[in-house]
Design a protein around this motif. Structure first.
Motif, PDB file in Angstrom:
ATOM      1  N   SER A 224       0.860  -1.187   0.000  1.00 46.33           N
ATOM      2  CA  SER A 224       0.000   0.000   0.000  1.00 46.33           C
ATOM      3  C   SER A 224       0.892   1.231   0.000  1.00 46.33           C
ATOM      4  O   SER A 224       2.000   1.212   0.532  1.00 46.33           O
ATOM      5  CB  SER A 224      -0.924   0.017   1.221  1.00 46.33           C
ATOM      6  OG  SER A 224      -0.184   0.141   2.416  1.00 46.33           O
ATOM      7  N   ILE A 226       2.344   4.743  -2.419  1.00 44.09           N
ATOM      8  CA  ILE A 226       2.600   5.336  -3.734  1.00 44.09           C
ATOM      9  C   ILE A 226       3.884   4.727  -4.288  1.00 44.09           C
ATOM     10  O   ILE A 226       4.900   4.664  -3.589  1.00 44.09           O
ATOM     11  CB  ILE A 226       2.744   6.867  -3.641  1.00 44.09           C
ATOM     12  CG1 ILE A 226       1.642   7.458  -2.754  1.00 44.09           C
ATOM     13  CG2 ILE A 226       2.734   7.482  -5.031  1.00 44.09           C
ATOM     14  CD1 ILE A 226       0.227   7.173  -3.222  1.00 44.09           C
ATOM     15  N   SER A 244      -0.881   4.452  -7.154  1.00 40.64           N
ATOM     16  CA  SER A 244      -1.321   4.501  -5.769  1.00 40.64           C
ATOM     17  C   SER A 244      -2.192   3.288  -5.502  1.00 40.64           C
ATOM     18  O   SER A 244      -3.087   2.978  -6.298  1.00 40.64           O
ATOM     19  CB  SER A 244      -2.128   5.784  -5.513  1.00 40.64           C
ATOM     20  OG  SER A 244      -2.791   5.719  -4.255  1.00 40.64           O
ATOM     21  N   ARG A 248      -7.769   5.625  -0.714  1.00 40.44           N
ATOM     22  CA  ARG A 248      -8.020   6.998  -1.175  1.00 40.44           C
ATOM     23  C   ARG A 248      -8.714   7.839  -0.104  1.00 40.44           C
ATOM     24  O   ARG A 248      -9.825   8.316  -0.287  1.00 40.44           O
ATOM     25  CB  ARG A 248      -8.852   6.987  -2.456  1.00 40.44           C
ATOM     26  CG  ARG A 248      -8.256   6.123  -3.541  1.00 40.44           C
ATOM     27  CD  ARG A 248      -8.929   6.327  -4.868  1.00 40.44           C
ATOM     28  NE  ARG A 248     -10.352   6.033  -4.793  1.00 40.44           N
ATOM     29  CZ  ARG A 248     -11.236   6.375  -5.733  1.00 40.44           C
ATOM     30  NH1 ARG A 248     -10.837   7.035  -6.788  1.00 40.44           N
ATOM     31  NH2 ARG A 248     -12.499   6.060  -5.607  1.00 40.44           N
ATOM     32  N   LYS A 282       9.103   2.072  -3.988  1.00 43.61           N
ATOM     33  CA  LYS A 282       8.095   2.766  -3.185  1.00 43.61           C
ATOM     34  C   LYS A 282       8.530   4.203  -2.956  1.00 43.61           C
ATOM     35  O   LYS A 282       9.683   4.472  -2.608  1.00 43.61           O
ATOM     36  CB  LYS A 282       7.872   2.070  -1.842  1.00 43.61           C
ATOM     37  CG  LYS A 282       6.754   2.715  -1.022  1.00 43.61           C
ATOM     38  CD  LYS A 282       6.360   1.872   0.183  1.00 43.61           C
ATOM     39  CE  LYS A 282       5.175   2.504   0.916  1.00 43.61           C
ATOM     40  NZ  LYS A 282       4.694   1.679   2.042  1.00 43.61           N
ATOM     41  N   GLU A 286       0.515   6.108   1.820  1.00 46.46           N
ATOM     42  CA  GLU A 286      -0.704   6.846   1.494  1.00 46.46           C
ATOM     43  C   GLU A 286      -1.004   7.848   2.611  1.00 46.46           C
ATOM     44  O   GLU A 286      -0.805   7.548   3.788  1.00 46.46           O
ATOM     45  CB  GLU A 286      -1.867   5.868   1.344  1.00 46.46           C
ATOM     46  CG  GLU A 286      -3.149   6.501   0.845  1.00 46.46           C
ATOM     47  CD  GLU A 286      -4.244   5.475   0.633  1.00 46.46           C
ATOM     48  OE1 GLU A 286      -4.941   5.552  -0.389  1.00 46.46           O
ATOM     49  OE2 GLU A 286      -4.412   4.588   1.495  1.00 46.46           O
ATOM     50  N   ILE A 299       0.546  14.672  -5.773  1.00 45.89           N
ATOM     51  CA  ILE A 299       0.596  13.819  -6.965  1.00 45.89           C
ATOM     52  C   ILE A 299       1.650  14.340  -7.946  1.00 45.89           C
ATOM     53  O   ILE A 299       2.404  13.558  -8.534  1.00 45.89           O
ATOM     54  CB  ILE A 299      -0.783  13.749  -7.643  1.00 45.89           C
ATOM     55  CG1 ILE A 299      -1.795  13.067  -6.712  1.00 45.89           C
ATOM     56  CG2 ILE A 299      -0.701  12.994  -8.966  1.00 45.89           C
ATOM     57  CD1 ILE A 299      -3.228  13.114  -7.229  1.00 45.89           C
ATOM     58  N   ASP A 302       4.973  13.309  -6.708  1.00 43.68           N
ATOM     59  CA  ASP A 302       5.179  11.876  -6.939  1.00 43.68           C
ATOM     60  C   ASP A 302       5.546  11.603  -8.400  1.00 43.68           C
ATOM     61  O   ASP A 302       6.440  10.797  -8.694  1.00 43.68           O
ATOM     62  CB  ASP A 302       3.908  11.081  -6.587  1.00 43.68           C
ATOM     63  CG  ASP A 302       3.537  11.188  -5.122  1.00 43.68           C
ATOM     64  OD1 ASP A 302       4.442  11.389  -4.292  1.00 43.68           O
ATOM     65  OD2 ASP A 302       2.332  11.065  -4.820  1.00 43.68           O
TER      66      ASP A 302
END
Length: 323
Positions: A224, A226, A244, A248, A282, A286, A299, A302
């Motif tokens: 789990s 990103i 991801s 959420r 990784k 999250e 985002i 990332d």
């Protein structure tokens, strides 16, 4: 490879060399066991078979107790498990529905009704810690005695090691939880991937400037957060992406797991396609953000990090190619 949901009917039953287990991840320990099953099946002129369970027995008992934290995280979904078993040369897989009735079988009933009458087992290999039947009362000695009674051979396989470490599904889950994909690959014998059909989502990513491929995750996954990933199945080569996987928390509170993948510089429709997502690194865990602008900024960060990962990797490959 033939797949049966439950025991085969009378016409589909055939003598087999069998192994039994959850086979979550089909790691190198599993692969060593499966190779033994294939060899025994070939020498006896019968089919190589696997019996596995859905849900995982520990998952079933966790649901019954109301404490899902007791259930192991899933390394692989059923599709990926079956694909790995097929790649291992198995002829038939029995996916047994693990429920109250199955769990309540006595060791004798399990042997007689499942192994002998249901599967026509002639040769059986299990791990040296194998237990079976209600309350796990059956052990290897009981299984060997049953084999002598009903005419099948029992073999056991001890731990398969990587250095001083036992290769196990628990070790794979630990490596995945730490985001250590190099260690995961050593344990699995191949890169870690998840596959699924692309489904329609809320289209929120598109409005934020990061359209995503959405894959449903039916069980609590062993990863789990990103990730830097690459996607197979959309083009002739794997496409670079950032992904991801989680619930959420910024945009919904239903707790549903979803794998969302933003493929860089890709603007074609992929709905319904079966894709395979390969995890490379990784980036972070999250997080829940206070608003959508803050989420969008995260985002963007990332995506920049993921693009830098691929730029560095491709640059390293180019430099190596020049040598």
């Amino acid at each position: 490879m033939k797949v049966f949901r439950g025991l085969p009917n009378d016409r589909a039953r055939a003598p087999c060399a069998l192994t039994i287990g959850n086979f979550d991840g089909v790691h190198r320990g599993h692969q060593a066991l499966l190779a033994q099953v294939r060899g025994a099946a070939a020498s006896l002129g019968i089919e190589a078979a696997v019996m596995t369970f859905e849900p995982h027995p520990r998952e079933y008992f966790a649901q019954r107790s109301g404490d899902l934290s007791k259930a192991p995280a899933r390394i692989a979904n059923l599709r990926d498990k079956l694909s790995d078993l097929a790649d291992s040369g198995i002829d038939r897989v029995i996916v047994e529905h693990f429920n109250e009735q199955f769990a309540a079988q006595t060791p004798h009933d399990f042997v007689k009704q499942v192994l002998v009458d249901g599967l026509h087992v002639k040769w059986l290999m299990v791990g040296d810690d194998f237990r079976y039947g209600a309350r796990r009362l059956g052990d290897i000695a009981m299984l060997e005695a049953a084999g002598r009674e009903f005419g099948f051979q029992v073999a056991t396989l001890g731990a398969v090691m990587h250095g001083e470490r036992r290769i196990s599904s628990s070790a794979v889950r630990e490596a995945l939880a730490q985001g250590d994909f190099a260690a995961t690959q050593q344990l699995l014998g191949h890169p870690y991937t998840m596959s699924g059909h692309v489904i329609h989502g809320r289209k929120l990513g598109r409005t934020l400037g990061f359209p995503t491929l959405n894959l449903r995750v039916a069980h609590r996954p062993a990863v789990s957060g990103i990730f830097v990933v690459q996607v197979h199945g959309l083009a002739d080569q794997a496409l670079p992406a950032v992904a991801s996987i989680g619930v959420r928390p910024t945009v919904e509170d239903a707790g549903r797991m979803l794998l969302e993948v933003h493929v860089f510089d890709y603007d074609a429709s992929a709905y319904g396609k079966l894709v395979r997502v390969e995890f490379l690194a990784k980036l972070r865990d999250e997080e829940k953000y206070i608003d959508l602008p803050t989420l969008t900024t995260a985002i963007e960060r990332d995506a920049v990090q993921a693009r830098a990962f691929f730029a560095h990797r491709n640059g390293a490959l180019t430099a190596t190619d020049r040598i």
